[in-house]
Every structure is written in C-alpha cells, then in structure tokens.
Design a protein around this motif. Sequence first.
Motif, mmCIF file in Angstrom:
data_model
loop_
_atom_site.group_PDB
_atom_site.id
_atom_site.type_symbol
_atom_site.label_atom_id
_atom_site.label_comp_id
_atom_site.label_asym_id
_atom_site.label_seq_id
_atom_site.Cartn_x
_atom_site.Cartn_y
_atom_site.Cartn_z
ATOM 1 N N UNK A 117 0.993 -0.586 0.230
ATOM 2 C CA UNK A 117 0.161 -0.066 0.325
ATOM 3 C C UNK A 117 0.684 1.669 0.526
ATOM 4 N N UNK A 118 1.949 1.146 1.074
ATOM 5 C CA UNK A 118 3.101 2.460 1.032
ATOM 6 C C UNK A 118 3.544 2.849 -0.344
ATOM 7 N N UNK A 119 3.820 1.498 -0.590
ATOM 8 C CA UNK A 119 5.605 1.826 -1.765
ATOM 9 C C UNK A 119 5.065 1.931 -2.998
ATOM 10 N N UNK B 278 10.167 3.475 10.992
ATOM 11 C CA UNK B 278 8.475 3.996 11.501
ATOM 12 C C UNK B 278 8.584 3.791 12.603
ATOM 13 N N UNK B 279 7.542 2.704 12.959
ATOM 14 C CA UNK B 279 7.195 2.761 14.186
ATOM 15 C C UNK B 279 7.943 2.573 15.381
ATOM 16 N N UNK B 280 9.218 2.252 15.114
ATOM 17 C CA UNK B 280 9.956 2.672 16.231
ATOM 18 C C UNK B 280 10.215 3.743 16.298
ATOM 19 N N UNK B 281 10.235 4.415 15.552
ATOM 20 C CA UNK B 281 10.125 5.933 15.711
ATOM 21 C C UNK B 281 9.047 6.664 16.140
ATOM 22 N N UNK C 148 11.553 -0.195 6.559
ATOM 23 C CA UNK C 148 10.913 0.571 6.953
ATOM 24 C C UNK C 148 9.991 1.964 7.499
ATOM 25 N N UNK C 149 9.451 0.464 7.286
ATOM 26 C CA UNK C 149 8.129 0.882 7.829
ATOM 27 C C UNK C 149 8.224 0.117 9.621
ATOM 28 N N UNK D 38 11.787 -6.143 1.324
ATOM 29 C CA UNK D 38 12.231 -6.240 2.843
ATOM 30 C C UNK D 38 13.074 -4.976 3.196
ATOM 31 N N UNK D 39 13.030 -4.056 1.032
ATOM 32 C CA UNK D 39 13.474 -2.528 2.090
ATOM 33 C C UNK D 39 12.288 -1.942 2.788
#
Length: 357
Positions: A58-60, A312-315, A308-309, A303-304
Amino acid sequence: MAKSNVCYHDQPMGFFYNNSNITSDEWDQTQLILVQVAGSICCCFILVANAMIIAAVVTNRRFHYPFYYLLANLAASDFLAGIAYVYLMFNTGKISRDLTVQGYFFRQGLLDASLSASLTNLLVIALERYVSIMNWKVHSNLNKRRVTLLIALVWGISIFMGAVPSLGWNCICSLNLCSKLAPIFSRSYLIFWSVSNLVLFLIMVGIYLRIYIYVMRKTVVLKAHTSGSINRKRTPVKLIKTVMTVLGAFVICWTPGLVVLLLDGLKCEQCDVLKFKRWLLLLAVLNSVMNPIIYSYRDEEMWTTIKNLMCCVRNGTRRQRSSKANIQRGSGRETTSSLKENTAEDSKVSTQEMLKS
C-alpha cells in the motif's frame, strides 16, 4: 444404523464424534497447552508479518502493479488463516465435543475459506504471470478495476467454498456417510474438496512449467544477440522465481493433507487418518509462516520497505515518548517559572511595605 430421514441439527459435536468411532480427544492437557503456546507465537508472527506485507504494498508506489496487488491479497488470505488457526487452537481437544453444529461449521469454514482464498489467488497470479511473461513484460496490462474485480471474485469463491458444508453438503441427516476427520462432513464432499484442489495444483504447476520453458528459450535467444537486453529483462524472471517458490511451499505443505482427506473420503479402513491430523495442521501453519519470509527474501525492495515500516513504527513510539517527556518537562518549567514569579512579586510587596513604614 440411523435412518436417512432423521436429522440431528440440535445434537452437540460429541454425538457425531461417537458416531464416527472417535473415542479419544487426541490431546491431553499438557499437549494442548504446548500446542496453544507454540501456535499462538506462530499465529502472532503470521498476523504481524502478513500485515506488514500488505502495508508495504500500500505504501510503496513501486508495488502499485497488478502482481503486487494480488500478492497483497495472498497475504490477506494468510492473515485470515492466522485468525482461523487461533480460533481452532482454542476450540479443539475436549472443547470440540461441546461445540454446536453451527460452531463447528464456523470453525471449519474459516479454515476452508482461507485455503480456498490462497489457492484461488495463486491460480489468478499464475494466469497474470503467464499473460505478462508471454508478452515479455514485467507487469501485465490489467487496470485497477479489473484487479479489484479479480480480488472480489477470489473472496466470493472462497467464502462460498467455506460455506458449502453448512449449506447442505453434510451428513447430519445421513450418519452412515460421515467422515472421521470432519465428523459432520460427508465423505463425498471430502473427495470433491481434495480432488478439486489437487487438480488445481496440477494446473498451476503446468502453467509455471510452460512459463519456465518459454523463459529459458527466450533467454537463449537474447543471449545470442545481446547481453544488454537480457539484463534489463531479469525482473520478470525474478517475479516468476518468487511465485514458484511460494507455490512450491504451498504444494508441499498442503498435498499430504489433501491426500489424507481423499483417503478418508474413500473410507480407507486400513489408513489411520486420525494419527496424522495434528501433523497436517502443523504443516498448514508452517505454510502461512513461510510465505511472508519468502516474499521478503526473494524481493529486496519488499524487504527494504518492510524495514522502513518497522523503523517508522519504532520512531513513532520514540516520538510519542519524547513528546510526553517534553510535555512533562514543559509543565515542570512552567511550575518553576510560576514559583519564581510569585517569589518576585512577594519580595516587591515586602519592599514597598518597608519603604512606607
């Protein structure tokens, strides 16, 4: 022997287990707890990993193509399988005998619908890959509307296949036709289910063999002319390898179960089908665990995107913590400054009173 015109819709499942001569519940309490703990861990991974695959598509924007939409739909079917396994784990063993007929239909319907969704989606992906590869393209020319219709068709077929036994193809009114693995499913339905799925396996294997032979011939022709063009055309071959790996894992994990279902449907007296029931369920769970690993391993871009997702969740959680800390610090500073202002005002008042005196 029960009469064929008598139906037993109001009986608990224990009645049908006894009718099929299933005297043991197969799981003792220790085994059941171990299975529930290990299964819960696997199911949590299935749910989280497949949700990440769907989010990645969905995001890429690089994944906004028919193949990846169908791949996300395959991940959605594995997500449904994870939910079905969770429900099955906590409604098995001795609890199975206390289930109502409707509860048993719902439990098995979830599993059948998830399997049908995976299988139908793999068939649609095989056809999409065949069309694109035969035109030597990375992606087919399917527009979003057609892809949406295909996805809707996949789920429509899957829900129907999961609901077929509850719609009437069962042995509730003919106990002599009941199977052992699914005590209220008729043996004829198990034969239909297993044979149809095995035939679909063969069809998909034939499609991918045809694609593989075509790609190998095309590669030889391109190598003879120029190496540059073949380098630009490696992406369709990569996608084919990814889907073939997924299909191979699916066939390996589900073929033994379908064969055992077929033997049960054929009323094989010498085959101890109940002995393999738990191991076949474990194989089915492993297939849903393997699929997201295959997607991320075979596709570097996937995988990349997943990494990144996760970042983003961690950040995001870090930002929430830091914002809370900043709010607390700000409130502390405001309290300190207000105290200082109050102290200054008090000192001014006392100085004025001294001057007056």
